[in-house]
Design a protein around this motif. Structure first.
Motif, PDB file in Angstrom:
ATOM      1  N   ARG A 170      15.479  -6.572  -3.218  1.00 27.72           N
ATOM      2  CA  ARG A 170      15.927  -7.608  -4.154  1.00 27.72           C
ATOM      3  C   ARG A 170      14.817  -7.947  -5.157  1.00 27.72           C
ATOM      4  O   ARG A 170      14.546  -9.113  -5.435  1.00 27.72           O
ATOM      5  N   LEU A 171      14.186  -6.921  -5.691  1.00 26.32           N
ATOM      6  CA  LEU A 171      13.119  -7.130  -6.667  1.00 26.32           C
ATOM      7  C   LEU A 171      13.699  -7.800  -7.914  1.00 26.32           C
ATOM      8  O   LEU A 171      14.794  -7.461  -8.370  1.00 26.32           O
ATOM      9  N   ILE A 172      12.953  -8.761  -8.478  1.00 28.92           N
ATOM     10  CA  ILE A 172      13.456  -9.585  -9.582  1.00 28.92           C
ATOM     11  C   ILE A 172      12.868  -9.128 -10.906  1.00 28.92           C
ATOM     12  O   ILE A 172      11.651  -8.951 -11.047  1.00 28.92           O
ATOM     13  N   GLN A 195       0.823  -1.207   0.000  1.00 26.97           N
ATOM     14  CA  GLN A 195       0.000   0.000   0.000  1.00 26.97           C
ATOM     15  C   GLN A 195       0.862   1.265   0.000  1.00 26.97           C
ATOM     16  O   GLN A 195       0.341   2.360  -0.208  1.00 26.97           O
ATOM     17  N   SER A 196       2.157   1.097   0.219  1.00 27.75           N
ATOM     18  CA  SER A 196       3.056   2.248   0.315  1.00 27.75           C
ATOM     19  C   SER A 196       4.467   1.827  -0.070  1.00 27.75           C
ATOM     20  O   SER A 196       4.769   0.637  -0.213  1.00 27.75           O
ATOM     21  N   VAL A 197       5.338   2.818  -0.211  1.00 30.10           N
ATOM     22  CA  VAL A 197       6.758   2.537  -0.488  1.00 30.10           C
ATOM     23  C   VAL A 197       7.366   1.752   0.664  1.00 30.10           C
ATOM     24  O   VAL A 197       8.168   0.827   0.453  1.00 30.10           O
ATOM     25  N   GLN A 198       6.982   2.088   1.875  1.00 26.84           N
ATOM     26  CA  GLN A 198       7.524   1.390   3.039  1.00 26.84           C
ATOM     27  C   GLN A 198       7.175  -0.106   2.998  1.00 26.84           C
ATOM     28  O   GLN A 198       8.007  -0.954   3.348  1.00 26.84           O
ATOM     29  N   ASP A 199       5.961  -0.412   2.555  1.00 31.43           N
ATOM     30  CA  ASP A 199       5.568  -1.820   2.404  1.00 31.43           C
ATOM     31  C   ASP A 199       6.452  -2.519   1.375  1.00 31.43           C
ATOM     32  O   ASP A 199       6.895  -3.659   1.582  1.00 31.43           O
ATOM     33  N   LEU A 200       6.695  -1.831   0.263  1.00 30.29           N
ATOM     34  CA  LEU A 200       7.507  -2.426  -0.809  1.00 30.29           C
ATOM     35  C   LEU A 200       8.943  -2.647  -0.345  1.00 30.29           C
ATOM     36  O   LEU A 200       9.545  -3.686  -0.631  1.00 30.29           O
ATOM     37  N   VAL A 201       9.483  -1.678   0.370  1.00 33.87           N
ATOM     38  CA  VAL A 201      10.856  -1.817   0.886  1.00 33.87           C
ATOM     39  C   VAL A 201      10.941  -2.992   1.859  1.00 33.87           C
ATOM     40  O   VAL A 201      11.858  -3.824   1.776  1.00 33.87           O
ATOM     41  N   LYS A 202       9.977  -3.093   2.755  1.00 31.57           N
ATOM     42  CA  LYS A 202       9.980  -4.177   3.742  1.00 31.57           C
ATOM     43  C   LYS A 202       9.916  -5.542   3.056  1.00 31.57           C
ATOM     44  O   LYS A 202      10.720  -6.440   3.350  1.00 31.57           O
ATOM     45  N   LEU A 203       8.979  -5.699   2.123  1.00 32.37           N
ATOM     46  CA  LEU A 203       8.849  -6.976   1.414  1.00 32.37           C
ATOM     47  C   LEU A 203      10.084  -7.272   0.567  1.00 32.37           C
ATOM     48  O   LEU A 203      10.564  -8.406   0.515  1.00 32.37           O
ATOM     49  N   GLY A 204      10.577  -6.233  -0.116  1.00 36.87           N
ATOM     50  CA  GLY A 204      11.714  -6.419  -1.009  1.00 36.87           C
ATOM     51  C   GLY A 204      13.009  -6.751  -0.301  1.00 36.87           C
ATOM     52  O   GLY A 204      13.926  -7.304  -0.903  1.00 36.87           O
ATOM     53  N   ARG A 205      13.090  -6.398   0.977  1.00 42.00           N
ATOM     54  CA  ARG A 205      14.270  -6.756   1.765  1.00 42.00           C
ATOM     55  C   ARG A 205      14.134  -8.140   2.387  1.00 42.00           C
ATOM     56  O   ARG A 205      15.114  -8.870   2.500  1.00 42.00           O
ATOM     57  N   GLU A 206      12.903  -8.479   2.762  1.00 43.68           N
ATOM     58  CA  GLU A 206      12.682  -9.754   3.452  1.00 43.68           C
ATOM     59  C   GLU A 206      12.617 -10.935   2.488  1.00 43.68           C
ATOM     60  O   GLU A 206      12.977 -12.053   2.854  1.00 43.68           O
ATOM     61  N   ILE A 221       9.842 -11.247  -5.135  1.00 41.92           N
ATOM     62  CA  ILE A 221       8.969 -10.163  -5.587  1.00 41.92           C
ATOM     63  C   ILE A 221       9.426  -9.748  -6.987  1.00 41.92           C
ATOM     64  O   ILE A 221      10.544  -9.270  -7.175  1.00 41.92           O
ATOM     65  N   HIS A 222       8.563  -9.940  -7.974  1.00 36.97           N
ATOM     66  CA  HIS A 222       8.934  -9.668  -9.363  1.00 36.97           C
ATOM     67  C   HIS A 222       8.421  -8.302  -9.822  1.00 36.97           C
ATOM     68  O   HIS A 222       7.388  -7.826  -9.346  1.00 36.97           O
ATOM     69  N   TYR A 223       9.152  -7.711 -10.763  1.00 41.42           N
ATOM     70  CA  TYR A 223       8.696  -6.462 -11.383  1.00 41.42           C
ATOM     71  C   TYR A 223       8.818  -6.578 -12.893  1.00 41.42           C
ATOM     72  O   TYR A 223       9.718  -7.237 -13.416  1.00 41.42           O
ATOM     73  N   ALA A 224       7.898  -5.930 -13.591  1.00 40.40           N
ATOM     74  CA  ALA A 224       7.915  -5.918 -15.054  1.00 40.40           C
ATOM     75  C   ALA A 224       8.688  -4.699 -15.556  1.00 40.40           C
ATOM     76  O   ALA A 224       8.753  -3.664 -14.891  1.00 40.40           O
ATOM     77  N   SER A 225       9.281  -4.839 -16.737  1.00 45.37           N
ATOM     78  CA  SER A 225       9.906  -3.690 -17.394  1.00 45.37           C
ATOM     79  C   SER A 225       9.622  -3.772 -18.884  1.00 45.37           C
ATOM     80  O   SER A 225       9.191  -4.807 -19.394  1.00 45.37           O
TER      81      SER A 225
END
Length: 325
Positions: free
Chosen positions: A180-182, A140-151, A155-159
């Motif tokens: 560590r987004l993939i 829901q926020s950048v903080q959520d993304l940072v927390k998940l992406g570190r733990e 977590i995949h991202y499209a480009s």
């Protein structure tokens, strides 16, 4: 001593004569059609910008300005065509962010970006925007993304493809936030956004311009912007810097360049005409609707910007081990 003074006087007179001739040439320019080479195919954002400004440039210059699409190879086909063109003030390049990203990612360039193309004007820049699938409740926020992406490391991202602006922006985020987004690369931004909207991939660092319609329709949910300041297009969405990723900036941008050796007087005049066109209320309205921050820089400002941008993305590419060889 008299001979030295005489030689100095003649040299100074020669310089003044050349400067006067250049100014006169710029005053008469253009006397025929001006070609604006677009480094991307018809139908995209870069082409849209060209089609918006070309008629107004023609009105101010008193000559037709034609748009010549030379898409392919991440903008390098169009760039090479203009780099090889006669520097007579009748061929210019409308390029995008790949102008500075290609030198950071490739050693097999067909031309030297800095040596073969002279800066004219940075027209606009559009911030990246972090978008997620609407049903992605964990973020829901950048903080959520940072927390998940570190733990987690799943977590995949499209480009829109390897080495694209969307790829580099996300890797800059990984480096800045320690996540560590993939990477999941696609053949273009359109297919990537389709899969984000459908939930095949949960998130993307997309261009704000191409994302706005999907955000407004509710098909994608914005989390944060990659610009220095908030955007008038999405004023309630914070920037990544506001959200704790200090100093983060990632834009897609459009700028105009000339073949190296083009008269500085002509370059300066064209830069001023471009700036005047960008003050047109209808142009402002249309480009702002694409999420653009309108600039209209001097040649010197663009030159400094692109040198800084090449250094920035070269560092990201090195640290993230990204190469397009």
């Amino acid at each position: 001593m008299r001979m030295l003074h005489s030689m100095t006087a003649r040299l100074a007179a020669g310089i003044l004569l050349m400067a006067g001739a250049a100014a006169a040439a710029a005053a008469d320019w253009p006397t025929r059609t001006v070609t604006l080479v677009v480094s991307y195919p018809p139908g995209g954002t870069v082409d849209a910008v060209a089609r918006i400004i070309a008629p107004r440039l023609g009105e101010k210059l008193g000559q037709t300005v034609v748009v010549d699409n030379r898409g392919g190879a991440g903008g390098m086909i169009g760039g090479a065509a203009v780099a090889r063109a006669k520097p007579d003030g009748y061929t210019f390049l409308l390029d995008a962010s790949n102008h500075t990203q290609n030198p950071a990612l490739r050693s097999n360039m067909q031309f030297d970006t800095l040596a073969d193309l002279d800066a004219v004007s940075l027209l606009l820049r559009v911030p990246t925007v972090v978008v997620v699938t609407p049903s992605y409740d964990e973020v829901q926020s950048v903080q959520d993304l940072v927390k998940l992406g570190r733990e987690r490391d799943d977590i995949h991202y499209a480009s829109s493809g390897p080495g694209s602006s969307t790829h580099l922006a996300t890797e800059l985020f990984n480096l800045s936030a320690g996540t560590r987004l993939i990477h999941v690369p696609y053949k273009g931004g359109g297919p990537a956004m389709v899969d984000v909207m459908s939930g095949q991939v949960p998130l993307m660092f997309a261009s704000l311009g191409s994302s706005i319609p999907h955000i407004k329709s509710g098909k994608m949910r914005p989390i944060a912007l990659g610009g220095r300041t908030r955007s008038s297009a999405l004023p309630d969405i914070p920037t990544l810097a506001e959200s704790g990723i200090e100093g983060f900036e990632a834009y897609e941008w459009n700028a105009v360049f000339a073949p190296s050796g083009t008269s500085k007087a002509i370059v300066d005049r064209f830069s001023q005409v471009l700036a005047d066109v960008l003050k047109d209320p209808e142009v402002i309205k249309t480009l702002s609707g694409l999420g653009a921050e309108i600039i209209g820089s001097t040649p010197e400002e663009l030159e400094q910007f692109r040198r800084d941008d090449i250094r920035k993305w070269s560092e990201v590419a090195k640290k993230a081990n990204i190469s397009l060889e």
